[in-house]
Design an enzyme around this catalytic site. Sequence first.
Site, PDB file in Angstrom:
ATOM      1  N   TYR A 478       0.794  -1.246   0.000  1.00  0.00           N
ATOM      2  CA  TYR A 478       0.000   0.000   0.000  1.00  0.00           C
ATOM      3  C   TYR A 478       0.820   1.289   0.000  1.00  0.00           C
ATOM      4  O   TYR A 478       0.460   2.240   0.678  1.00  0.00           O
ATOM      5  CB  TYR A 478      -0.979   0.033   1.174  1.00  0.00           C
ATOM      6  CG  TYR A 478      -1.586  -1.289   1.542  1.00  0.00           C
ATOM      7  CD1 TYR A 478      -2.301  -2.038   0.602  1.00  0.00           C
ATOM      8  CD2 TYR A 478      -1.457  -1.821   2.819  1.00  0.00           C
ATOM      9  CE1 TYR A 478      -2.863  -3.261   0.937  1.00  0.00           C
ATOM     10  CE2 TYR A 478      -2.017  -3.037   3.163  1.00  0.00           C
ATOM     11  CZ  TYR A 478      -2.712  -3.759   2.209  1.00  0.00           C
ATOM     12  OH  TYR A 478      -3.259  -4.970   2.529  1.00  0.00           O
ATOM     13  N   HIS A 479       1.888   1.361  -0.775  1.00  0.00           N
ATOM     14  CA  HIS A 479       2.698   2.579  -0.791  1.00  0.00           C
ATOM     15  C   HIS A 479       2.947   3.108  -2.204  1.00  0.00           C
ATOM     16  O   HIS A 479       4.087   3.360  -2.577  1.00  0.00           O
ATOM     17  CB  HIS A 479       4.035   2.322  -0.086  1.00  0.00           C
ATOM     18  CG  HIS A 479       3.902   1.875   1.323  1.00  0.00           C
ATOM     19  ND1 HIS A 479       4.845   1.063   1.943  1.00  0.00           N
ATOM     20  CD2 HIS A 479       2.949   2.110   2.254  1.00  0.00           C
ATOM     21  CE1 HIS A 479       4.463   0.822   3.192  1.00  0.00           C
ATOM     22  NE2 HIS A 479       3.315   1.449   3.399  1.00  0.00           N
ATOM     23  N   PRO A 480       1.910   3.306  -3.037  1.00  0.00           N
ATOM     24  CA  PRO A 480       2.144   3.825  -4.384  1.00  0.00           C
ATOM     25  C   PRO A 480       2.555   5.295  -4.361  1.00  0.00           C
ATOM     26  O   PRO A 480       1.981   6.098  -3.614  1.00  0.00           O
ATOM     27  CB  PRO A 480       0.784   3.641  -5.067  1.00  0.00           C
ATOM     28  CG  PRO A 480      -0.209   3.717  -3.950  1.00  0.00           C
ATOM     29  CD  PRO A 480       0.473   3.069  -2.772  1.00  0.00           C
TER      30      PRO A 480
END
Length: 543
Positions: A478-480
């Site tokens: 979850y780190h775009p």
Amino acid sequence: MDFDYVIVGGGSAGSVLARRLTEDPDISVCLLEAGGGGNSLLIRMMLAGIINIQSDFLGRKVRINNWGFETVPQPGLNGRRGYQPRGKALGGSSAINASLYIRGQREDYDEWANLGNDGWDWDSVLPYFKKSENNVRGSDDFHGDLGPLQVNDQQAPNPITDAFLDAASQLQHRRIDDFNTGDQEGVGKYQVTQFHHAEKNGERCSAAAGYLFPVMNRPNLTVITRAEVKRLLLEGKRVAGVLYRHKGENKEVKAKREVLVCAGALKSPQVLQLSGIGNGADLAAQGIDVVHDLPGVGQNLQDHLDFSLIYKTHSKETMAITPRGVFDSTKSILRWFKDGKSSAASPVAEGAAFLKTSPTLDRPDIQLHFMMTIVDDHVRKLPWSHGYSCHVCKLRPESRGSVFLQSSNPQDAPGIDPAFLKDPRDLETMIAGVRMTRDIMMNAPLVDYMSAEAYGTNLAVTDADWEKHIRDRADTIYHPVGTCKMGVDDMAVVDAELKVKGMEGLRVVDASVMPNLISGNTNAPTMMIAEKAADMIKAAQVH
């Protein structure tokens, strides 16, 4: 309606900007958020918040405070589509994440500056981290205690988390008490973005809860939820406002000074592209008039690929959907309502490690999240038995993907291609990281908790074995970032003041402007970016 500034997106960056800009009573701000109010119990209590990540319930797709995107099929993951949960409420992804407070390495920001982004080195951004923070431990050279964002120690970490840390220490990984000094290497417990005063102790402090909710009554601030942005309103190459849909009607809001796009790394490029700002050929193919051919919009997507090692345990102390687990969780919920000091406030990812897969590296290249329960497939596979898991990701991936329009309809999801494992160097690091992680998991005293190892990873001996496991099961943590990157090269979208190149009255302020992914969780850095942007915006008004 006319305002000085219109903010698109009420997430981590938008909440910060709304508060900081309206500190001046002569500045008017309108904040548009596609989701809801962001203050429900499902957001405030960490244990209840697991529901926000879910995407399937009894065979039906469910989206609660969550866009629930999917990637295009990933060749590096055997053609699987990845799941991309992103927050859809005031607070954005800070309303549904694990509340982990991590800044990254000093070198990450120094690299930003070395790429031509003056003023974004570690020494320059540290004051904004401190300005943001109200740390339960007080202020020092690295921390602040006067900011809106409450940073707390974990309220009731599980005993198995200490076993994980002890097992890592036995392998000579150093213990560390503070991961936010610019040097993260070591193992310890995460600090969390949770309230630490008596009234709300142990409650999630999203960006909205910390920054926005306390100032919602300011007369110069207008917040509109359930407002889905369709496109920017343009006068030539000047952005004059925003067209959005609210309660079934199309509406316009005008910006006298600037529009600030804060919709996140997956939505911000889509907003620009729908407005005719992006790669001209791609926009024309969707029937969109090209206003500004800016090829970098949507490019440079980077994300942390995550692989989990999962174990069952004979211990009943871990969280699970069993008679004992449900009983304990009920007790912890009741205790949470009383004083916040229970496992209902747990981030689930309690144990942390930032490690080097080679001693020659200048900084850690893998991160571990130790979970005091089984977290499998984004909690879409529920923990029906007691267990624990440890997740490993490569911190600075070499692979670069993209975000692109799949249609000209604003209600359609963007195309998301993280290009996981496209660069073979990422797989090499992942294999080395998983091997290091399993060494910790199989070491005393943690191994004493184990009753079984899931998915046959105990049989993985060769690199080819691990490659199969990773390609079969890995997905995002979850780190775009990076899709409207800051820089001076031809693919840069914004400059060092976050102004969109070639446009007037338009900035992008969120994780999409990061030129490179930082070494850790991206929420705190996103709020730092917005703090710095607020000062730059205010300074521009003076001239």
